[in-house]
Design a protein around this motif. Structure first.
Motif, short mmCIF file in Angstrom:
data_model
loop_
_atom_site.label_atom_id
_atom_site.label_comp_id
_atom_site.label_asym_id
_atom_site.label_seq_id
_atom_site.Cartn_x
_atom_site.Cartn_y
_atom_site.Cartn_z
N GLY A 1 23.52 15.20 -8.32
CA GLY A 1 23.86 13.86 -8.77
C GLY A 1 23.98 12.87 -7.63
N LEU A 2 23.24 13.11 -6.55
CA LEU A 2 23.32 12.24 -5.39
C LEU A 2 22.35 11.08 -5.52
N ALA A 3 22.46 10.19 -4.57
CA ALA A 3 21.56 9.03 -4.47
C ALA A 3 21.52 8.26 -5.78
N ASN A 4 22.69 7.84 -6.24
CA ASN A 4 22.82 7.04 -7.47
C ASN A 4 22.32 7.78 -8.70
N VAL B 1 22.03 6.05 9.16
CA VAL B 1 21.43 6.59 7.93
C VAL B 1 21.78 5.71 6.74
N HIS B 2 21.04 5.90 5.67
CA HIS B 2 21.30 5.22 4.41
C HIS B 2 21.89 6.22 3.42
N PRO B 3 22.83 5.82 2.58
CA PRO B 3 23.33 6.72 1.53
C PRO B 3 22.19 7.22 0.66
N GLY B 4 22.20 8.52 0.36
CA GLY B 4 21.14 9.12 -0.43
C GLY B 4 19.97 9.64 0.39
N GLU B 5 19.96 9.35 1.69
CA GLU B 5 18.87 9.78 2.56
C GLU B 5 19.14 11.20 3.06
N LEU B 6 18.12 12.06 2.99
CA LEU B 6 18.23 13.41 3.52
C LEU B 6 18.01 13.37 5.02
N ASP C 1 19.79 4.30 -0.93
CA ASP C 1 20.40 2.97 -0.95
C ASP C 1 20.12 2.28 0.39
N TYR C 2 19.03 1.50 0.44
CA TYR C 2 18.65 0.84 1.69
C TYR C 2 19.49 -0.40 1.97
#
Length: 201
Positions: free
Chosen positions: A61-64, A98-103, A70-71
């Motif tokens: 349930g990651l990245a919204n 980093v951006h949230p949701g980025e691996l 989320d850039y």
């Protein structure tokens, strides 16, 4: 008549041989999957395909919740390494934006400076503390104990995703590892693949 019978017999034998070859080829191609997996485990190779990464992120349930990065936000992740013993222990980089949701994947380097084999383990910590609930490690050497031979040097990755639900006032996260000797334990060889886990430890 005998010639025709002999020809039919030869055709049957050829057909039987071809059938055996087909079965052997199918068996060989099927076993390649397990053979490849065994080689990856033996060499410490742990590769996730793009689809596997996306599935893993979606399952958590990651990245919204839809696999999107989320850039609109940037977070600085600082990497710290502490050695409680005769080790060289350091990250390849000191920080990443980093951006949230980025691996993200970062390598850490280990080296046993002693002339004896030692078992050791790394324990993570986070600052600020509230970030730990949103720092999701998909792969980490901290999940296991390891054995390093005298003078042995290895590199191992940390792969993580920061949950977009991280409070917006958090702009910097420090991921700190303390690497220490585990007395009286054999651990596992550093070349072995560690367990994957989705939750931060």
């Amino acid at each position: 008549m005998r010639l025709l019978a002999a020809l039919h017999e030869d055709n049957r034998q050829l057909l039987a041989k071809l059938a055996v070859v087909v079965v052997l080829m199918f068996g060989f191609s099927y076993s390649l999957v397990y053979f490849y997996d065994a080689i990856c485990k033996a060499l410490g190779i742990n590769v996730l395909s793009l689809s596997e990464k996306q599935t893993l992120l979606a399952d958590r349930g990651l990245a919204n919740g839809n696999g999107q990065v989320d850039y609109s936000r940037e977070i600085t992740v600082e990497f710290d390494a502490n050695a409680r013993g005769p080790w060289d222990f350091k990250p390849e980089v000191r920080h990443r934006t980093v951006h949230p949701g980025e691996l993200v994947q970062v390598m850490y380097e280990f080296r046993n400076k002693q002339d004896r084999t030692m078992a050791a383990q790394a324990i993570p910590s986070y600052a600020p503390m509230q970030a730990s609930a949103h720092f999701n490690k998909l792969e980490c050497f901290c999940f296991r104990e390891y054995t390093l031979n005298p003078g042995e040097s290895k590199q191992w990755p940390v792969a993580f995703v920061i949950d977009p639900k991280l409070p917006r006032d958090v702009k910097t996260i420090t991921l700190s590892y303390t690497f220490f000797e585990v007395a009286g334990k054999g651990g596992v060889k550093l070349g072995e693949a560690p367990k994957r886990a989705g939750a931060a430890l």
